[in-house]
Design a protein around this motif. Structure first.
Motif, PDB file in Angstrom:
ATOM      1  N   THR A  88      39.569  50.639  37.626  1.00 58.49           N
ATOM      2  CA  THR A  88      40.445  50.527  38.781  1.00 58.49           C
ATOM      3  C   THR A  88      41.615  49.645  38.366  1.00 58.49           C
ATOM      4  O   THR A  88      41.415  48.560  37.805  1.00 58.49           O
ATOM      5  CB  THR A  88      39.717  49.897  39.983  1.00 58.49           C
ATOM      6  OG1 THR A  88      38.647  50.762  40.356  1.00 58.49           O
ATOM      7  CG2 THR A  88      40.661  49.719  41.161  1.00 58.49           C
ATOM      8  N   TYR A  89      42.796  50.135  38.611  1.00 59.59           N
ATOM      9  CA  TYR A  89      44.009  49.383  38.304  1.00 59.59           C
ATOM     10  C   TYR A  89      44.649  48.945  39.609  1.00 59.59           C
ATOM     11  O   TYR A  89      44.826  49.760  40.522  1.00 59.59           O
ATOM     12  CB  TYR A  89      45.010  50.255  37.528  1.00 59.59           C
ATOM     13  CG  TYR A  89      44.695  50.359  36.066  1.00 59.59           C
ATOM     14  CD1 TYR A  89      45.383  49.597  35.140  1.00 59.59           C
ATOM     15  CD2 TYR A  89      43.704  51.215  35.608  1.00 59.59           C
ATOM     16  CE1 TYR A  89      45.089  49.687  33.791  1.00 59.59           C
ATOM     17  CE2 TYR A  89      43.406  51.313  34.262  1.00 59.59           C
ATOM     18  CZ  TYR A  89      44.104  50.550  33.362  1.00 59.59           C
ATOM     19  OH  TYR A  89      43.808  50.639  32.026  1.00 59.59           O
ATOM     20  N   ASN A  90      44.992  47.670  39.708  1.00 61.97           N
ATOM     21  CA  ASN A  90      45.802  47.150  40.810  1.00 61.97           C
ATOM     22  C   ASN A  90      47.212  47.001  40.246  1.00 61.97           C
ATOM     23  O   ASN A  90      47.431  46.223  39.317  1.00 61.97           O
ATOM     24  CB  ASN A  90      45.310  45.798  41.297  1.00 61.97           C
ATOM     25  CG  ASN A  90      43.930  45.865  41.922  1.00 61.97           C
ATOM     26  OD1 ASN A  90      43.105  45.012  41.689  1.00 61.97           O
ATOM     27  ND2 ASN A  90      43.666  46.883  42.709  1.00 61.97           N
ATOM     28  N   SER A  92      50.948  45.951  41.178  1.00 59.54           N
ATOM     29  CA  SER A  92      51.755  45.248  42.180  1.00 59.54           C
ATOM     30  C   SER A  92      53.236  45.498  41.916  1.00 59.54           C
ATOM     31  O   SER A  92      53.721  45.323  40.793  1.00 59.54           O
ATOM     32  CB  SER A  92      51.472  43.751  42.140  1.00 59.54           C
ATOM     33  OG  SER A  92      50.126  43.510  42.480  1.00 59.54           O
ATOM     34  N   ARG A 126      51.106  47.281  46.666  1.00 57.22           N
ATOM     35  CA  ARG A 126      50.070  47.405  45.649  1.00 57.22           C
ATOM     36  C   ARG A 126      49.480  48.806  45.681  1.00 57.22           C
ATOM     37  O   ARG A 126      49.149  49.323  46.744  1.00 57.22           O
ATOM     38  CB  ARG A 126      48.958  46.389  45.865  1.00 57.22           C
ATOM     39  CG  ARG A 126      47.967  46.368  44.693  1.00 57.22           C
ATOM     40  CD  ARG A 126      46.829  45.413  44.915  1.00 57.22           C
ATOM     41  NE  ARG A 126      45.845  46.101  45.738  1.00 57.22           N
ATOM     42  CZ  ARG A 126      44.989  45.480  46.532  1.00 57.22           C
ATOM     43  NH1 ARG A 126      44.995  44.182  46.650  1.00 57.22           N
ATOM     44  NH2 ARG A 126      44.109  46.164  47.236  1.00 57.22           N
ATOM     45  N   ASP A 128      46.226  50.829  44.399  1.00 60.54           N
ATOM     46  CA  ASP A 128      44.896  50.816  43.795  1.00 60.54           C
ATOM     47  C   ASP A 128      44.713  52.196  43.194  1.00 60.54           C
ATOM     48  O   ASP A 128      44.802  53.209  43.905  1.00 60.54           O
ATOM     49  CB  ASP A 128      43.805  50.547  44.834  1.00 60.54           C
ATOM     50  CG  ASP A 128      43.703  49.080  45.201  1.00 60.54           C
ATOM     51  OD1 ASP A 128      44.454  48.267  44.627  1.00 60.54           O
ATOM     52  OD2 ASP A 128      42.880  48.747  46.071  1.00 60.54           O
TER      53      ASP A 128
END
Length: 177
Positions: A88-90, A92, A126, A128
């Motif tokens: 999982t990449y956050n 921003s 952001r 997700d």
């Protein structure tokens, strides 16, 4: 000399098996992990049997250590190539980027957009993004190109349920083939 070479080869096999077994345990694939564990134990007993049959043969002991070290390298390589699981990449961003979200979704990535507030009260956005590990490079290429100033954090979920992810990834994989 043959025994030392055999020990090195066995270590080049056993250590990657250990790496994979550990990954499968963490991923909840207990059946696969137990099969790998059985193979691992068999190789372990055979290699240590050779070493313990002649404790004055330091070459076999050195071969064990060298093979083990080499096996760690091989195990790491195998793990990266298999890329089992998801990340999982956050991501921003300072500005809302609906176009980027659509590009990622068209490529089959699961994307959810959130709006938040930064330290000074400024809006932040952001994404997700859930991605199969074997597609991480694709994701990073898109992000590097479309959002080069994004702050990105990645982590590995141990499990998840529901959502659009599986359906969209299957569809994107079929389209690329």
């Amino acid at each position: 000399m043959f025994e030392a070479l055999l020990i090195v080869v066995m270590q080049f096999v056993i250590v990657p098996l250990t790496t994979l077994r550990t990954i499968f345990v963490v991923k909840g694939e207990i059946r696969t992990a137990s099969i790998l564990g059985g193979l691992e134990a068999l190789i372990y007993v055979i290699s240590l049997g050779i070493i313990f049959s002649d404790l004055s043969n330091y070459l076999n002991m050195i071969a064990y250590a060298v093979g083990y070290a080499g096996g760690v390298v091989v195990g790491g390589f195998v793990e990266r190539k298999l890329a089992i699981g998801y990340r999982t990449y956050n991501v921003s961003l300072l500005e809302k980027d609906s176009e980027l979200a659509e590009i990622l979704r068209a490529e089959g990535f699961g994307v959810t957009l959130f709006e938040g507030e930064g330290r000074d009260g400024n809006k932040r956005y952001r994404f997700d993004i859930v991605v199969k590990r074997n597609r991480e490079n694709e994701l990073m290429e898109i992000l590097d190109k479309k959002a080069p100033k994004a702050f990105i954090v990645a982590y590995e979920p141990t499990n998840f349920k529901g959502g659009y992810l599986v359906k969209s990834m299957k569809k994107a994989t079929k389209m690329r083939q």
